[in-house]
Design a protein around this motif. Structure first.
Motif, PDB file in Angstrom:
ATOM      1  N   GLU A 121       0.843  -1.198   0.000  1.00 29.89           N
ATOM      2  CA  GLU A 121       0.000   0.000   0.000  1.00 29.89           C
ATOM      3  C   GLU A 121       0.875   1.244   0.000  1.00 29.89           C
ATOM      4  OE1 GLU A 121      -3.228  -0.017  -0.303  1.00 29.89           O
ATOM      5  OE2 GLU A 121      -3.480  -2.170  -0.066  1.00 29.89           O
ATOM      6  N   VAL A 122       0.313   2.348  -0.446  1.00 30.41           N
ATOM      7  CA  VAL A 122       0.983   3.638  -0.357  1.00 30.41           C
ATOM      8  C   VAL A 122       0.338   4.400   0.794  1.00 30.41           C
ATOM      9  CG1 VAL A 122       1.492   5.805  -1.520  1.00 30.41           C
ATOM     10  CG2 VAL A 122       1.549   3.668  -2.806  1.00 30.41           C
ATOM     11  N   PHE A 123       1.161   4.756   1.783  1.00 30.16           N
ATOM     12  CA  PHE A 123       0.704   5.477   2.965  1.00 30.16           C
ATOM     13  C   PHE A 123       1.608   6.677   3.157  1.00 30.16           C
ATOM     14  CE2 PHE A 123       0.868   6.209   7.588  1.00 30.16           C
ATOM     15  CZ  PHE A 123      -0.470   6.506   7.806  1.00 30.16           C
ATOM     16  N   LYS A 124       1.028   7.861   3.218  1.00 25.77           N
ATOM     17  CA  LYS A 124       1.789   9.109   3.323  1.00 25.77           C
ATOM     18  C   LYS A 124       2.845   9.183   2.226  1.00 25.77           C
ATOM     19  CE  LYS A 124       1.018   9.999   8.211  1.00 25.77           C
ATOM     20  NZ  LYS A 124       1.623  10.262   9.511  1.00 25.77           N
ATOM     21  N   GLU A 125       2.427   8.866   1.020  1.00 28.12           N
ATOM     22  CA  GLU A 125       3.222   8.944  -0.210  1.00 28.12           C
ATOM     23  C   GLU A 125       4.355   7.922  -0.288  1.00 28.12           C
ATOM     24  OE1 GLU A 125       4.507  13.008  -0.457  1.00 28.12           O
ATOM     25  OE2 GLU A 125       2.536  13.707  -1.086  1.00 28.12           O
ATOM     26  N   LYS A 126       4.416   6.977   0.627  1.00 25.35           N
ATOM     27  CA  LYS A 126       5.486   5.976   0.614  1.00 25.35           C
ATOM     28  C   LYS A 126       4.901   4.579   0.613  1.00 25.35           C
ATOM     29  CE  LYS A 126       8.794   8.937   2.870  1.00 25.35           C
ATOM     30  NZ  LYS A 126       9.745   9.095   3.947  1.00 25.35           N
ATOM     31  N   GLN A 127       5.606   3.671  -0.039  1.00 27.08           N
ATOM     32  CA  GLN A 127       5.169   2.285  -0.131  1.00 27.08           C
ATOM     33  C   GLN A 127       5.488   1.551   1.166  1.00 27.08           C
ATOM     34  OE1 GLN A 127       6.818   0.242  -3.494  1.00 27.08           O
ATOM     35  NE2 GLN A 127       6.080  -1.731  -2.850  1.00 27.08           N
ATOM     36  N   ARG A 128       4.555   0.722   1.614  1.00 28.39           N
ATOM     37  CA  ARG A 128       4.821  -0.139   2.758  1.00 28.39           C
ATOM     38  C   ARG A 128       4.054  -1.442   2.592  1.00 28.39           C
ATOM     39  NH1 ARG A 128       1.762   2.584   7.943  1.00 28.39           N
ATOM     40  NH2 ARG A 128      -0.345   1.998   7.349  1.00 28.39           N
ATOM     41  N   GLU A 137       2.734   9.975  -5.780  1.00 31.12           N
ATOM     42  CA  GLU A 137       1.726  11.025  -5.788  1.00 31.12           C
ATOM     43  C   GLU A 137       0.353  10.410  -6.009  1.00 31.12           C
ATOM     44  OE1 GLU A 137       0.601  14.583  -8.814  1.00 31.12           O
ATOM     45  OE2 GLU A 137       2.694  14.358  -8.298  1.00 31.12           O
ATOM     46  N   THR A 138      -0.609  10.838  -5.210  1.00 34.04           N
ATOM     47  CA  THR A 138      -1.977  10.352  -5.379  1.00 34.04           C
ATOM     48  C   THR A 138      -2.662  11.173  -6.456  1.00 34.04           C
ATOM     49  OG1 THR A 138      -2.051   9.746  -3.051  1.00 34.04           O
ATOM     50  CG2 THR A 138      -4.156   9.902  -4.209  1.00 34.04           C
ATOM     51  N   LYS A 139      -3.214  10.505  -7.439  1.00 33.32           N
ATOM     52  CA  LYS A 139      -3.912  11.201  -8.514  1.00 33.32           C
ATOM     53  C   LYS A 139      -5.379  10.803  -8.473  1.00 33.32           C
ATOM     54  CE  LYS A 139      -0.124  11.693 -11.750  1.00 33.32           C
ATOM     55  NZ  LYS A 139       0.314  11.493 -13.121  1.00 33.32           N
TER      56      LYS A 139
END
Length: 135
Positions: A87-94, A126-128
């Motif tokens: 998942e992307v959380f706060k613009e970073k993958q985890r 970036e979330t689009k």
């Protein structure tokens, strides 16, 4: 007629092949670091959480594991993540696991070195927003 279910052998990938939003992957990882914490829920029960850095010879990535599987993440352990989520959380993958995911300690797997220079969690995403088509 045999009604038994045949189980497929899981196919494992490497860290460098995990993409944001990917679900259902299997990967062997070595625990580089782990930070354990507990949160008290409103009903009084305790939720175990582990924020960890996990990697293999191709890269490293951050993970957040909630529940009983978090206890398995101890520095130096090699674990198998089955049916994981990225998942992307706060613009970073985890990496995460949901209710269908599983983590096991794999003592027969050896990961001697972790490639820290390929940190997938250091890449900003970036979330689009995709506009709805009104037709």
């Amino acid at each position: 007629m045999d009604n038994s279910i045949k189980k497929r052998t899981p196919k494992f990938i490497t860290v460098e092949r995990i993409k944001p939003g990917q679900h259902g992957y299997n990967v062997y990882l070595k625990v580089e670091s782990a930070n354990h914490s507990e949160v008290k829920r409103p009903d009084g029960s305790i939720l175990k959480i582990c924020e960890a850095s996990l990697g293999d010879t191709t890269g490293i990535v951050d993970a957040r594991i909630v529940g009983d599987f978090s206890a398995l993440l101890q520095k130096g352990n090699v674990v198998a993540v089955r049916n994981g989520r990225s998942e992307v959380f706060k613009e970073k993958q985890r990496l995460e696991i949901d209710r269908w995911g599983k983590i096991t300690i794999e003592s027969d797997q050896k990961i001697d070195t972790i490639k820290n220079s390929n940190n997938l969690s250091a890449i900003l995403y970036e979330t689009k927003l995709i506009p709805k088509n009104d037709s």
